[in-house]
Design an enzyme around this catalytic site. Sequence first.
Site, PDB file in Angstrom:
ATOM      1  N   TYR B 273       0.188  -4.077  13.250  1.00  0.00           N
ATOM      2  CA  TYR B 273       1.397  -3.248  13.207  1.00  0.00           C
ATOM      3  C   TYR B 273       1.493  -2.323  14.406  1.00  0.00           C
ATOM      4  CZ  TYR B 273       2.535  -5.286   8.849  1.00  0.00           C
ATOM      5  OH  TYR B 273       2.887  -6.207   7.908  1.00  0.00           O
ATOM      6  N   HIS B 431       1.396  -1.239   3.954  1.00  0.00           N
ATOM      7  CA  HIS B 431       0.728  -2.479   4.357  1.00  0.00           C
ATOM      8  C   HIS B 431      -0.782  -2.426   4.162  1.00  0.00           C
ATOM      9  CE1 HIS B 431       4.354  -4.257   5.726  1.00  0.00           C
ATOM     10  NE2 HIS B 431       4.600  -3.323   6.624  1.00  0.00           N
TER      11      HIS B 431
END
Lengths: 753, 753
Positions: B273, B431
């Site tokens: 990410y 996440h």
Amino acid sequence: MKNKFDIALLIFCLALGINSILAQNHPKLILTQEGVRNIKSSLGKAPLFDKVLVETIVEVDAEISRGIAVPIPKDMAGGYTHERHKRNWFMMQKAGVLYQVTEEDRYAVYVRDMLLEYAEMYPNLPLHPTNRSSATGKIFWQCLNDANWLVYTSQAYDCIYTFLTKEERKQLEEDLFRPYADFLSTGNPKFFNRIHNHSTWGNAAVGMIGLVMNDEELVSRALYGLNIESNSKNERDNDGGLIRPDGMKKAGFLAQLDGSFSPDGYFTEGPYYLRYAIFPFLQFAKALANNKPELDILAYRDKILQKAVYSLLYQTDANGLFYPINDAQKGMSWNAREVVTAVDLAYLHFGKDPMLLSIAEAQGKVVLDEAGFAVAKGIAEGLTQPMQQVSIAYTDGPNGGQGGIGILRTSTTPENELCVVMKYSAQGMGHGHFDKLSYSLYDETGEIMQDYGAARWVNIDQKGGGRYLKENNTWAKQSIAHNTVVINETSHYNGDIKIGEKYHPDLFYFHGEGEVQVVSAKSQHAYPDTELHRTLVLVNDEQFSHPILIDVFKASSDTPKRFDLPVWFQGHLLQTNFEYESKLNALECLGDGHGYQHIWKEAAGNAADGNAHINWFSNQKFYSMISAVKPGDDLIFARLGANDPNFNLRHDPAFIIRKKDQKEATFVSIIEPHGAYDPVTELSEQPFTSLEEVSVLHDDKGYTVIQFSNKAGESWTLCLANNNASKEANHRLEIEEVLYSWEGPFILKKNKG
Amino acid sequence: MKNKFDIALLIFCLALGINSILAQNHPKLILTQEGVRNIKSSLGKAPLFDKVLVETIVEVDAEISRGIAVPIPKDMAGGYTHERHKRNWFMMQKAGVLYQVTEEDRYAVYVRDMLLEYAEMYPNLPLHPTNRSSATGKIFWQCLNDANWLVYTSQAYDCIYTFLTKEERKQLEEDLFRPYADFLSTGNPKFFNRIHNHSTWGNAAVGMIGLVMNDEELVSRALYGLNIESNSKNERDNDGGLIRPDGMKKAGFLAQLDGSFSPDGYFTEGPYYLRYAIFPFLQFAKALANNKPELDILAYRDKILQKAVYSLLYQTDANGLFYPINDAQKGMSWNAREVVTAVDLAYLHFGKDPMLLSIAEAQGKVVLDEAGFAVAKGIAEGLTQPMQQVSIAYTDGPNGGQGGIGILRTSTTPENELCVVMKYSAQGMGHGHFDKLSYSLYDETGEIMQDYGAARWVNIDQKGGGRYLKENNTWAKQSIAHNTVVINETSHYNGDIKIGEKYHPDLFYFHGEGEVQVVSAKSQHAYPDTELHRTLVLVNDEQFSHPILIDVFKASSDTPKRFDLPVWFQGHLLQTNFEYESKLNALECLGDGHGYQHIWKEAAGNAADGNAHINWFSNQKFYSMISAVKPGDDLIFARLGANDPNFNLRHDPAFIIRKKDQKEATFVSIIEPHGAYDPVTELSEQPFTSLEEVSVLHDDKGYTVIQFSNKAGESWTLCLANNNASKEANHRLEIEEVLYSWEGPFILKKNKG
């Protein structure tokens, strides 16, 4: 820099050279005096040869500095004494070559001293203590490895022959080489007289040492075999294969050349074994060419060795990996040592084919003899052409009458590579699989539809000492392990090699040219009272976005049966167009024998609309298969791995179309590779098949007609004549008031919008 | 040849150049007038830049020739309108750059005409019809993608700003850009004000168009966020993450810089990410550096962006692949587009680190701005140094107080590469995975002990439209999917993100230098009334034939529990030193929740002698793990794939050590990569571990002492102090009348023979 320096130094030293010993007639076996002169006079002009020479010098010097070890034989393959004696044969052969090329005595001394140690040991050696082979060796656990040793060591002896004193030669020949050759031949007639790649090694070993020693008796024994009446006609070796096939009355090297290959160079055990077997063929043939030119061995049987080398090179995927048919370990490729020898020899002796140079470049090495030198020189001169594998049908059997294999390939760009191999060969001796009419499919990334290969981890001791595993028989040889029809959960020929060796399928026709290539073959004997007929159509036509494979498999039996057609697709299932039910909390085996006991049933469904699509992902590419099915057909997702107590099997996926309780079953599928996915850009291109639907328009004994369409609304019709392979025959068929007429056994036509 | 010609032609044309428009103050956002002048004056001197320039010209010219398409938004990601608008943003940005560099009007015309089409459409656009996001966009299904569009398109607008008439600019700003920016900010406060990578895109988009338009209100909104009281403190987005973390009182770009990274540049969601998130950070920062030098944004928060870029580059394996921690798709690497931007910008602005050039060479591309130009020039000047990743501990949390990750690596030769990543970080927002104290292990071939990553096939439509799959929650996030202890078949924090976000483990100590590197961390909250304490020791010492990893995992609870420690080893099991019983005909799940429902139990056994060895094969290498176990411990072989109705999961193997019905469990294992196998030579080197045995000499709250030996009869003792991380502390411990004394929290000592 180091390379250049060493070579320069060597050239300098040779220029000073006192080369008195060359007046005698050794070396003569693989190296020749003239060949050695040529090499020495051209060092520095063929960089690949120089590179290998320097690497070999470094390797052998290091080995010499570690000293000689000739231990009493004791271990299996992988164990110390096995690996030590194996290393010794390589080192002696290399040292012998270095002695010839560099004229440095230390290489000859190294070989001499090691040979003398063997000569000390050999007379008192009993059989190898392992006693686990039908032909137990002395230095190794099987005669095969003893023969390997002698094929290399005879070259080493030849290279230092003139360096040795007469007394040394006498000692070596009387205490070591002659009894060694006798042990491999008269001492092991079953090993020596079989038509089999192991025996070829035995023949070559005995013949090569015979040539070096000028021992005509040994050479004759090698060429023509032993005259042993005790080899009864049906005697079998412990792998189940016959010692002498029906009708084979001869033994020895020439009989091997007659009996090991089909007339066009196919080797019945398949390319993995051909790669191994070709080595002694080429080594002994080269030695015979040098020493018995009257045999004209390289032209023997209409150039059978040349054909064999090319058949080896053509039985590869885009990356040079051999099709893993029969008991083959995957990953073996044309980079193998034996293929280096084959490519170099073929280049020098079979017409300097410039495509061979591209393989030699990929191999990055050459053999240290005049053949390797010629290749290195060709590369240095910029003669290399890219290798182009071809579509070709090989016959099987010594006379070419026992079926064969058919290879269709698009042979275009890497992005457009598709290659299918169909197997309708004979059993393939002890290493054969029960996989009649099976196919495997490859693209530029490797396997799309796999052949499992062998259940064996070669030379990985942890897995049964590196030998064939139990699962090789219970799984890898069975029909369900292959992409072919299996009836009533029973392997072809009932999984019995004795039945398998009696029969073979037959090629119906082969068309390996143009945009639509076809191979079609039939089997009458895989099952009693049943005909199997498969036709594979490889289409590489601008009409289609990618090359596609059309598979039409007809099975006809006298009584109702259950027909399974698996595809062992490589990759991860993404999607289907039909509903299926997955086994969520518990898995069971798909069956209880003939390989089915090794398969987990993961899911099953049916396709109500008559078309089953599956879509999967592998190697950053997408693949789809669309199949014409009936709503009652079972569509099964399965995975290998059941009844595998020692984790010997890979856990590979399969998709099985099952047709139940019917006399006739026709399986029709189209496979399309398409698109790409890159995990770095995370972009997917064309993830879905361009195909829409496939259906069977007509299917009877005479004709099968299928129709398929793409998503753009275009459609095509494939018409197949099932009983007449003539190219000239005219066919007319009316289906639902439409007349189809064509010439020859097949036609693929685009339908008018 | 083509490249050279094109560049030469371009230089020639520019030399003729009438360049009147450069007197104005655009471009100024990413490209600057001075930067463009530098690039133009040095074309032909930096081949990598020229190559990218020519590729871009070819790509954009082809796109221009296909014409402009600005369809009414309709599709999800992967669908036509989504992909078309996405392509449009890239093409406009590239065409803008080409206009600046080549001065060819057609590029400006292309951008202008496309922007005008957007300006036609935008005022009447409703929300995107999909309505499947918590922040639905207008052009795309989510505001995130709308923001992506504007980050790129603001650059295109800037590049052609001076080419446009005043009226055109007015129309674009009033009908398109200002309302677009308002929609992303005041129109979607929850999206705009969150501390989250999606919001960073929103901030950057609004700020960048604000800078181009000289719209201070937008720039201020971008920098400082919206002052929206309605964002209540505990409001959550639809992925379960908090809109504003505790204590975060600000919003906007500066708040993102404050809140997204730990003080040393770690991004709490992990490198996959960070790779995505860093892009808008760097783009907007670069624009701010060009236009608001008073902010000194590149030095903001003690150079947080520089730290973030390096933390990204260091969280990679030997091949530049990011550790797939949290919801990460495997295969993403430093070759990603965003990392090209990061490397180039870091090179130019953060000190011209020559190691960055080696990554740029691997990437094979640069961005078309002055940063990319500087990199290409550096490469052309031969300044490249090899990238050397380092052992490093990163803290997590905005203040660095929420655990972190520790990376130990041998950093030597490729043949000797071993790298372990231990995760003791905070939850990582929506996440994050429940994988406290887990580790993953890498060598030069890639994964040895894997982190599963995400159950998602990004942009592969067949798998749930490319979105997170159900199995991401039921499997990938669960603790048993990771190499860490699981108690009573329950995931850490009970698998509840709300609990997970309250807590984090803590680093105990980190020692990332020398031949013995150690990372040790503790978790008090993964389970109630339970302490987990793991110590990983990476040993790269000539005493050992290969680098090894020692894993000591102590779990202590108040009441008896069942403790499972899985290792998700990558490869094929070859051998064990203990007996196990395989499930032959039927498989069942290992459990019924917290991920256990996805695991098949394939075999189980016990090790009577207290040592469990497993040996496996992967990527042509051998690996072994030896573990100190008790005879009552269950040794389970398991495989992923149960309860997977759509074949969403990979069928990967695991080995689980299970300790039952005890309050304290100490798991001790040593992992050794060793040897090699080549399927072409079929030779195996060192297929067996060099290790003989490992045992626990002493284990209590204060100390754990383990001893291990190799097959050569040498042995070592590892002493760990469990409660005192001080480097200066002296420890004395008597075990069986032997005194062990050492300084600091650990010592590894070779025992005297």
